[in-house]
Design a protein around this motif. Structure first.
Motif, PDB file in Angstrom:
ATOM      1  N   GLY A  34       0.860  -1.178   0.000  1.00  9.88           N
ATOM      2  CA  GLY A  34       0.000   0.000   0.000  1.00  9.88           C
ATOM      3  C   GLY A  34       0.891   1.221   0.000  1.00  9.88           C
ATOM      4  N   ASP A 231      -5.817  -0.620   1.000  1.00 11.64           N
ATOM      5  CA  ASP A 231      -6.340   0.471   0.172  1.00 11.64           C
ATOM      6  C   ASP A 231      -6.718   1.647   1.070  1.00 11.64           C
ATOM      7  N   ARG A 307     -10.001   3.665  -6.702  1.00 11.80           N
ATOM      8  CA  ARG A 307      -8.745   4.104  -6.085  1.00 11.80           C
ATOM      9  C   ARG A 307      -8.178   5.285  -6.873  1.00 11.80           C
TER      10      ARG A 307
END
Length: 534
Positions: A34, A231, A307
């Motif tokens: 991440g 995320d 995203r």
């Protein structure tokens, strides 16, 4: 091995994870990935029991070996060798046997003989001298020479101390036949190329559970068989039961699917809302218009967030203040710890705008020399002399220039007393610290965030000589490229210590200082091999 249920993690008011369930089973080798600041280090700390979740529970059913980014050992007076052996309790047994051997040489008392025999039996049950040899092999493979193992922890460099902790964790795991849980945060930091290759093989054969945070794509490709993607946009962990390359392809496919679903839903919702607006004009169709508007809202509410592209820190080093021809000079520097000599009679002259790389094997004293030049460590002999107009900027690999008790903004105030909070917040914003982030204590930041904060303090320093110790550690690839670009563009003088060949290429050094001898040579690309071996 580890089960986390209903897990919620927060950084201040920001939610990192919400109502998440995670499981680590034997044979799982998980890459936790991440963007910087997404909460990877926080997640690993909580799973290791070193931090508390905001909500939820973590159940651990196996021994856990946890390597944080900046390990802090309690007793700085123990030797490196004893620290490693303590993972199986061998250090205390060997110390007890040694003490009894000395007493038995003077008095062969039967009680002492029995006590010695009992300790010897315990020692043998834990693997005895074969285990000691195993620990030595692990240390050697991690680039820890015998002289470093003989030193006390407090005299070792930050890189050596971290490798001691990694060796200790792997030695303990080997004693459990590789069946424990390893939680490793950037384990390749401070390792040379050979040690990284060995570590990849060790981890790929690990039989227990493994979670690793790493920006080393080659390690992730050769080791992991699962990926947890944290995320930050959705505050969830996406679990991929795939190897590294297959994960990269699958994640890109998932992102394209989300974008496609959102575009289709937005198109349909827009058509419904337009129709609803037309129908509202007729009193007889008000209820139908409301139903259409609700359908449009439901269409959008059921979608996953797409995203967004990760923000990138805009790294620019300061415009250097005017200075004389040679702003920093050091002569006759030496340093020893007890009978162990690190280096002796080292001379350094840093001219205006010069580019100097300090090279040497692990433990040769590179960080020690940089700390002396920065005024953070007194040499045993010799002196460091500032030249006309010297303004130093020092980036420390262990972030010791940061006050972990102070907030992000307070650290910036200490570095730039003449600038207003508005100016400092603008600089911090360029380094991705905004809103409540600036009020967080530096001690709770991840390794990548500490790196960004330490770099941001340099921006407002006006330094004309930068001392940089491993400035690309803990950074994601995009942030690393930003730092390399800043190094390449900076017109002032730089003295660099690094394991990263890319950082040396960006520096384009004109000179190299080779430790421990202190020889100074004109730069040659042949010296790049020493960077990877360092």
């Amino acid at each position: 091995m580890i089960t986390a249920t209903g897990l919620e993690l927060r950084a201040g008011a920001r939610i990192l994870l919400s109502d998440t369930t995670l499981r680590v089973q034997p044979g799982d080798r998980i890459g936790l990935v991440g963007r910087n600041g997404a909460g990877k280090t926080t997640t690993l700390k909580v799973l290791a029991g070193e931090g508390q979740p905001y909500a939820g529970q973590v159940d651990r059913r196996s021994a856990v070996g946890y390597l944080p980014q900046d390990p802090r050992t309690g007793d700085l007076d123990v030797t490196g060798r004893d620290r490693v052996l303590s993972a199986r309790g061998l250090d205390a047994l060997m110390a007890g046997m040694k003490e009894l051997e000395a007493r038995l040489a003077e008095d062969a008392d039967e009680r002492l003989v029995r006590r010695y025999g009992a300790l010897e039996d315990q020692f043998a049950a834990l693997g005895g001298y074969a285990a000691e040899a195993e620990a030595a092999r692990i240390c050697a493979n991690l680039g820890l020479p015998d002289r470093a193992l003989a030193q006390t922890i407090g005299t070792l460099s930050g890189g050596q101390r971290r490798r001691i902790e990694l060796a200790r964790i792997l030695f303990r795991d080997a004693g459990e036949n590789g069946g424990g849980i390893l939680l490793l945060d950037e384990p390749t930091n401070h390792l040379d190329a050979d040690s990284i290759t060995w570590l990849r093989g060790f981890l790929a054969n690990h039989k227990g559970g493994l979670i690793v945070i790493s920006h080393d794509g080659d390690l992730l490709e050769s080791v992991v068989n699962k990926v947890w993607f944290l995320d930050a946009t959705r505050s969830v962990v996406d679990v991929y039961n795939l190897g590294w390359k297959a994960y990269l392809e699958a994640r890109e496919t998932d992102e394209r699917r989300r974008r496609r679903e959102r575009a289709n839903a937005e198109k349909k919702a827009g058509a419904l809302m337009a129709q609803a607006d037309k129908m509202r004009a007729k009193a007889t169709k008000t209820v139908a218009a409301q139903n259409m508007a609700r359908r449009a809202e439901r269409l959008m509410s059921g979608l996953e967030e797409v995203r967004v592209a990760d923000k990138v820190a805009k790294v620019r080093f300061p415009a250097p203040a005017p200075c004389g021809k040679t702003p920093l000079t050091a002569t006759g520097l030496s340093k020893s710890y007890g009978s162990l000599e690190i280096f002796t009679d080292v001379n350094v002259a840093v001219d205006r705008g010069s580019r100097v790389a300090i090279l040497g094997l692990n433990g040769a004293g590179k960080t020690t020399l940089l700390r002396m030049l920065g005024g953070l460590l007194e040499p045993d002999t010799g002196e460091v002399r500032p030249g006309h107009g010297l303004r130093l900027g020092y980036y420390a690999q262990e972030h010791e220039t940061l006050d972990v008790e102070r907030t992000v903004l307070e650290n910036m105030r200490a570095a730039a007393v003449e600038q207003t909070d508005t100016e400092l917040r603008k600089i911090l914003g360029a380094f991705l610290f905004s809103g409540e982030d600036v009020d967080k204590p530096a001690g709770v930041l991840s390794g990548g965030e500490k790196t960004r904060l330490a770099l941001s303090t340099l921006v407002c320093s006006g330094a004309n000589v930068l001392l940089l110790d491993e400035p690309t550690n803990n950074l994601d690839p995009v942030s690393r490229e930003q730092v390399l670009d800043a190094i390449a563009r900076y017109p002032g003088a730089i003295v660099l210590v690094t394991h990263d060949p890319g950082a040396v290429l960006a520096l384009k050094p004109d000179r190299a200082i080779l430790l421990p001898d202190g020889d100074e040579d004109a730069w040659s690309d042949d010296l790049l091999e020493l960077v990877e071996l360092a």
